[in-house]
Motif scaffolding. Structure first.
Motif, mmCIF file in Angstrom:
data_model
loop_
_atom_site.group_PDB
_atom_site.id
_atom_site.type_symbol
_atom_site.label_atom_id
_atom_site.label_comp_id
_atom_site.label_asym_id
_atom_site.label_seq_id
_atom_site.Cartn_x
_atom_site.Cartn_y
_atom_site.Cartn_z
ATOM 1 N N VAL A 10 0.553 -1.206 -0.167
ATOM 2 C CA VAL A 10 -0.341 0.080 -0.370
ATOM 3 C C VAL A 10 0.335 1.282 0.029
ATOM 4 O O VAL A 10 2.172 1.059 0.520
ATOM 5 N N MET A 11 0.271 2.101 -0.898
ATOM 6 C CA MET A 11 1.008 3.215 -0.949
ATOM 7 C C MET A 11 0.416 4.378 -0.587
ATOM 8 O O MET A 11 -0.812 5.189 -1.326
ATOM 9 N N ALA A 12 0.009 5.374 0.184
ATOM 10 C CA ALA A 12 -0.018 7.037 0.349
ATOM 11 C C ALA A 12 0.151 8.015 -0.240
ATOM 12 O O ALA A 12 1.998 7.663 -0.357
ATOM 13 N N ALA A 82 -6.312 -11.328 6.785
ATOM 14 C CA ALA A 82 -6.429 -11.992 5.639
ATOM 15 C C ALA A 82 -7.136 -11.859 4.690
ATOM 16 O O ALA A 82 -7.514 -10.930 5.451
ATOM 17 N N ASP A 83 -6.897 -12.446 3.529
ATOM 18 C CA ASP A 83 -7.549 -11.680 2.341
ATOM 19 C C ASP A 83 -6.978 -10.628 2.168
ATOM 20 O O ASP A 83 -7.455 -9.408 1.857
ATOM 21 N N ALA A 84 -5.234 -10.028 2.439
ATOM 22 C CA ALA A 84 -5.041 -8.465 3.059
ATOM 23 C C ALA A 84 -5.004 -7.244 1.700
ATOM 24 O O ALA A 84 -6.389 -6.837 1.442
ATOM 25 N N THR A 85 -4.835 -8.207 0.387
ATOM 26 C CA THR A 85 -4.880 -6.917 -1.244
ATOM 27 C C THR A 85 -6.229 -7.404 -0.856
ATOM 28 O O THR A 85 -6.388 -5.335 -1.383
ATOM 29 N N ARG A 86 -7.604 -8.070 -1.557
ATOM 30 C CA ARG A 86 -8.565 -7.587 -1.273
ATOM 31 C C ARG A 86 -9.169 -6.767 -0.354
ATOM 32 O O ARG A 86 -10.316 -6.020 -0.683
ATOM 33 N N GLN A 87 -8.768 -7.275 0.652
ATOM 34 C CA GLN A 87 -9.710 -5.913 2.017
ATOM 35 C C GLN A 87 -9.463 -4.812 2.032
ATOM 36 O O GLN A 87 -9.900 -4.132 2.341
ATOM 37 N N VAL A 88 -7.896 -4.781 1.301
ATOM 38 C CA VAL A 88 -6.954 -3.136 1.051
ATOM 39 C C VAL A 88 -8.133 -2.409 0.368
ATOM 40 O O VAL A 88 -8.565 -1.056 -0.314
ATOM 41 N N GLY A 120 -2.823 0.109 -4.053
ATOM 42 C CA GLY A 120 -3.009 -0.307 -3.201
ATOM 43 C C GLY A 120 -2.499 -1.444 -4.395
ATOM 44 O O GLY A 120 -2.854 -1.611 -5.452
ATOM 45 N N SER A 121 -1.709 -3.073 -3.713
ATOM 46 C CA SER A 121 -1.854 -4.001 -5.377
ATOM 47 C C SER A 121 -3.004 -4.821 -5.658
ATOM 48 O O SER A 121 -4.326 -4.574 -4.910
ATOM 49 N N ASP A 122 -2.922 -4.469 -7.035
ATOM 50 C CA ASP A 122 -4.217 -5.356 -7.128
ATOM 51 C C ASP A 122 -4.342 -7.022 -6.804
ATOM 52 O O ASP A 122 -3.562 -7.203 -7.547
ATOM 53 N N PRO A 126 -2.223 -11.564 -10.107
ATOM 54 C CA PRO A 126 -1.174 -12.780 -9.198
ATOM 55 C C PRO A 126 -0.081 -12.106 -9.334
ATOM 56 O O PRO A 126 0.496 -11.759 -10.118
ATOM 57 N N GLY A 127 0.370 -12.099 -7.985
ATOM 58 C CA GLY A 127 1.902 -12.233 -8.122
ATOM 59 C C GLY A 127 2.264 -10.647 -8.273
ATOM 60 O O GLY A 127 2.808 -9.661 -7.654
ATOM 61 N N ALA A 128 0.595 -9.350 -8.038
ATOM 62 C CA ALA A 128 1.247 -7.999 -7.780
ATOM 63 C C ALA A 128 1.845 -7.777 -6.032
ATOM 64 O O ALA A 128 2.675 -6.889 -6.503
ATOM 65 N N ASN A 129 1.633 -7.809 -5.577
ATOM 66 C CA ASN A 129 1.465 -8.192 -3.451
ATOM 67 C C ASN A 129 3.250 -8.503 -3.544
ATOM 68 O O ASN A 129 4.092 -7.645 -3.314
#
Length: 159
Positions: A10-12, A82-88, A120-122, A126-129
């Motif tokens: 995540v980037m501000a 848990a499921d951080a990318t989708r949550q963000v 935030g990562s998409d 897959p693999g963006a994180n």
């Protein structure tokens, strides 16, 4: 990292830093139950910007993206949960803040597509994180720890 956790980047963005919104962004993510495992206040240079936005290199807006992301300091972060990318992504709201739902970070804090406060990562890439985390952080800059409230965030954690 516990079994139910995922790390996400995540980037501000520079507009968030200039407007004094970094604390609120962190507060919202922490309040949701996500755990901060890495943070770096930094100035992105041209080279890093080109790597970060590499997939948009042929787009007409590429130069504007690079110019904006290098225009001032950013807060680069890694969050875990848990499921951080989708949550963000859900918390961020749609890319265009004018269309983002109230209650989302962009819906509450942004108005302009070009200055939309947060990246935030998409979750659909897959693999963006891993790619983005590796671009901004060395493994030894990420901290693995247990937060004392985890039994109150996840029902499968022993007290």
């Amino acid at each position: 990292m516990s079994h139910h956790d995922e790390r996400t980047f995540v980037m501000a963005k520079p507009d968030a830093v200039q407007r004094g919104l970094v604390g609120e962004i962190i507060d919202r993510l922490e309040g949701r139950g996500l755990k901060l495992v890495g943070a770096k206040f930094m100035q992105i240079d041209e080279d890093l910007a080109h790597q970060h936005y590499g997939e948009h290199e042929d787009e007409p807006f590429f130069d504007d993206l690079v110019a904006f992301i290098t225009s001032g300091p950013v807060m680069a972060m890694v969050w875990e949960g848990a499921d951080a990318t989708r949550q963000v992504r859900q918390m961020m709201g749609t890319t265009d803040p004018a269309e983002a739902q109230p209650g989302t970070i962009r819906g509450d804090l942004g108005l302009d597509l070009g200055q939309n406060v947060i990246h935030g990562s998409d979750h659909e890439d897959p693999g963006a994180n891993e790619r983005e985390i590796d671009l901004f952080f060395d493994e030894d800059e990420l901290v693995d720890y247990d937060r004392s409230d985890e039994p109150w965030v996840y029902e499968d954690v022993d007290n």
